[in-house]
Design a protein around this motif. Structure first.
Motif, PDB file in Angstrom:
ATOM      1  N   HIS A  27       1.264  -1.583  -0.408  1.00  0.00           N
ATOM      2  CA  HIS A  27       0.070  -0.048   0.071  1.00  0.00           C
ATOM      3  C   HIS A  27       1.042   1.188  -0.202  1.00  0.00           C
ATOM      4  CE1 HIS A  27      -3.184  -2.022   2.408  1.00  0.00           C
ATOM      5  NE2 HIS A  27      -3.248  -3.010   0.833  1.00  0.00           N
ATOM      6  N   GLY A  28       1.933   1.240   0.937  1.00  0.00           N
ATOM      7  CA  GLY A  28       2.865   1.794   0.842  1.00  0.00           C
ATOM      8  C   GLY A  28       3.390   2.425  -0.524  1.00  0.00           C
TER       9      GLY A  28
ATOM     10  N   ARG B   9       2.760   6.187  -3.063  1.00  0.00           N
ATOM     11  CA  ARG B   9       4.308   6.925  -3.245  1.00  0.00           C
ATOM     12  C   ARG B   9       4.180   6.873  -4.513  1.00  0.00           C
ATOM     13  NH1 ARG B   9       6.438   4.409   0.871  1.00  0.00           N
ATOM     14  NH2 ARG B   9       7.515   5.220   2.971  1.00  0.00           N
ATOM     15  N   GLU B  10       3.801   6.081  -5.664  1.00  0.00           N
ATOM     16  CA  GLU B  10       3.469   6.345  -6.637  1.00  0.00           C
ATOM     17  C   GLU B  10       2.616   7.402  -7.310  1.00  0.00           C
ATOM     18  OE1 GLU B  10       5.296   5.036  -9.571  1.00  0.00           O
ATOM     19  OE2 GLU B  10       6.597   3.870  -8.343  1.00  0.00           O
TER      20      GLU B  10
ATOM     21  N   LYS C 124       2.792  11.367  -8.748  1.00  0.00           N
ATOM     22  CA  LYS C 124       2.067  12.207  -9.512  1.00  0.00           C
ATOM     23  C   LYS C 124       1.283  13.604  -8.701  1.00  0.00           C
ATOM     24  CE  LYS C 124       2.756   9.864 -13.104  1.00  0.00           C
ATOM     25  NZ  LYS C 124       3.561  10.036 -14.209  1.00  0.00           N
ATOM     26  N   LEU C 125       1.290  13.594  -7.639  1.00  0.00           N
ATOM     27  CA  LEU C 125       0.024  14.646  -7.262  1.00  0.00           C
ATOM     28  C   LEU C 125       1.397  16.317  -7.014  1.00  0.00           C
ATOM     29  CD1 LEU C 125      -1.187  12.452  -4.566  1.00  0.00           C
ATOM     30  CD2 LEU C 125      -2.490  13.254  -6.788  1.00  0.00           C
ATOM     31  N   VAL C 126       2.275  15.638  -6.101  1.00  0.00           N
ATOM     32  CA  VAL C 126       3.965  16.689  -6.380  1.00  0.00           C
ATOM     33  C   VAL C 126       3.862  17.264  -7.432  1.00  0.00           C
ATOM     34  CG1 VAL C 126       5.588  16.998  -6.079  1.00  0.00           C
ATOM     35  CG2 VAL C 126       4.629  15.509  -4.481  1.00  0.00           C
TER      36      VAL C 126
ATOM     37  N   ARG D 179       3.959  16.984   0.045  1.00  0.00           N
ATOM     38  CA  ARG D 179       4.272  15.593   1.191  1.00  0.00           C
ATOM     39  C   ARG D 179       5.200  15.849   2.722  1.00  0.00           C
ATOM     40  NH1 ARG D 179       6.447  11.436  -4.061  1.00  0.00           N
ATOM     41  NH2 ARG D 179       7.536  12.994  -3.627  1.00  0.00           N
ATOM     42  N   GLU D 180       6.065  16.696   1.582  1.00  0.00           N
ATOM     43  CA  GLU D 180       7.240  16.757   2.369  1.00  0.00           C
ATOM     44  C   GLU D 180       7.409  16.739   3.761  1.00  0.00           C
ATOM     45  OE1 GLU D 180      12.069  19.412   2.677  1.00  0.00           O
ATOM     46  OE2 GLU D 180      10.465  19.421   0.899  1.00  0.00           O
ATOM     47  N   THR D 181       6.424  17.381   4.234  1.00  0.00           N
ATOM     48  CA  THR D 181       5.299  18.200   5.888  1.00  0.00           C
ATOM     49  C   THR D 181       5.538  16.742   6.713  1.00  0.00           C
ATOM     50  OG1 THR D 181       4.831  20.516   5.252  1.00  0.00           O
ATOM     51  CG2 THR D 181       4.475  19.699   7.014  1.00  0.00           C
ATOM     52  N   ILE D 182       4.455  16.488   6.102  1.00  0.00           N
ATOM     53  CA  ILE D 182       3.253  14.715   6.467  1.00  0.00           C
ATOM     54  C   ILE D 182       5.358  13.472   6.485  1.00  0.00           C
ATOM     55  CG2 ILE D 182       2.420  13.104   5.693  1.00  0.00           C
ATOM     56  CD1 ILE D 182       0.604  14.858   4.506  1.00  0.00           C
TER      57      ILE D 182
END
Length: 298
Positions: free
Chosen positions: A86-87, A91-92, A96-98, A105-108
């Motif tokens: 799942h992880g 990540r894939e 795309k979202l980035v 994402r980086e903060t999380i």
């Protein structure tokens, strides 16, 4: 009661791949016909899944040497394998979202890395027994989180109005696969917690905290995403507010705390909610010869 420990219902680790962005690129606001709030909520959870799944794995694996039941051992192995995949797949999607402009994402991931480093420091410094209550709390939080994801998965598979909210095709395929496997392993962390002597009072107390935080966290996730990385959303805050209210009151999040409430009963077990027929139905729809995900498996 149909229990998830029955033969043939071990969590199955599937090798799967989703061609995100093919044949059509993912739209910036990809959820529910361009819904800004819904898109940010899904993005936030996709970002949080990789470090969250790692936390769940650590919480269960920490007790692996205390599990004597060979059936539970096999279920734990399946749980860990599924959560790891799942992880990977999220990540894939997150890459795309980035690219689309989702910048948190980086903060999380920093928060997830800090939590992992803190756990490692405590494990190195203190004997396991000295921190037993802390590690049991982490395991109880994992069991509570798994219950919430199972409730959401059941909603996804049983509510036509959620199916009608089809996001980008491959994102929706990912959500179906993830939801299916959440139902497959919904009781594993719970059974580990029981097997190692986790007390009922702690299990219930942790769920009360998780339940109280669930909907506010969803609202915070939407606004955090919009305010940190969505210029269009910031120019349409009233629209985002209306979409957020509709989302939190609608079929995805509306009444979620009430539906998860049976978990707070003493003696409750996730398999008291029989989802075996749902798994059988959707196994054919997703992974059968003509299933929508048959071509994604390898």
């Amino acid at each position: 009661m149909t229990t998830q420990t029955a033969p043939g219902l071990y969590p199955k680790v599937r090798r799967i791949r989703f061609p995100f962005g093919e044949p059509q690129p993912i739209k910036r606001h990809f959820a529910d016909g361009g819904d800004i709030a819904h898109s940010h909520l899904l993005a936030f959870f996709s970002f949080i899944f990789p470090p969250g799944e790692e936390f769940f794995i650590r919480s269960v694996r920490r007790y692996s040497d205390q599990i004597a039941d060979p059936v539970l051992k096999k279920r734990v192995a399946g749980f860990i394998g599924q959560e790891a995949v799942h992880g990977q797949q999220h990540r894939e999607l997150n890459d795309k979202l980035v690219e689309l402009g989702y910048r948190y994402r980086e903060t999380i991931e920093k928060v997830g890395s800090a939590a992992k480093a803190g756990e490692q420091l405590l494990e190195a410094k203190y004997p396991f027994k000295r921190l037993r209550l802390l590690w049991l709390t982490a395991l109880a939080a994992t069991a509570a989180g798994e219950h919430y994801t199972a409730v959401l998965a059941t909603r996804l598979f049983t509510r036509p109005e959620i199916q009608a909210m089809a996001t980008d095709t491959e994102v929706f395929n990912l959500l179906h696969w993830h939801a299916y496997e959440e139902l497959e392993h919904k009781s594993v962390a719970f059974d580990v917690y029981r097997a190692v002597g986790g007390p009922e009072w702690l299990r219930i107390a942790v769920m009360q905290v998780v339940s109280a935080a669930a909907v506010p966290m969803c609202a915070l996730a939407i606004w955090f995403g919009v305010l940190t990385s969505d210029p269009y959303g910031r120019r349409h805050l009233l629209r985002v507010f209306k979409e957020g209210i509709a989302l939190l009151r609608g079929p995805i999040a509306g009444g979620l705390r009430k539906e998860a409430k049976p978990y707070l009963r003493r003696g409750f077990h996730p398999d008291h909610i029989d989802t075996a027929p749902l798994l059988e139905e959707w196994s054919a729809k997703l992974f059968g010869d003509k299933g929508k995900l048959a071509g994604h498996l390898y």
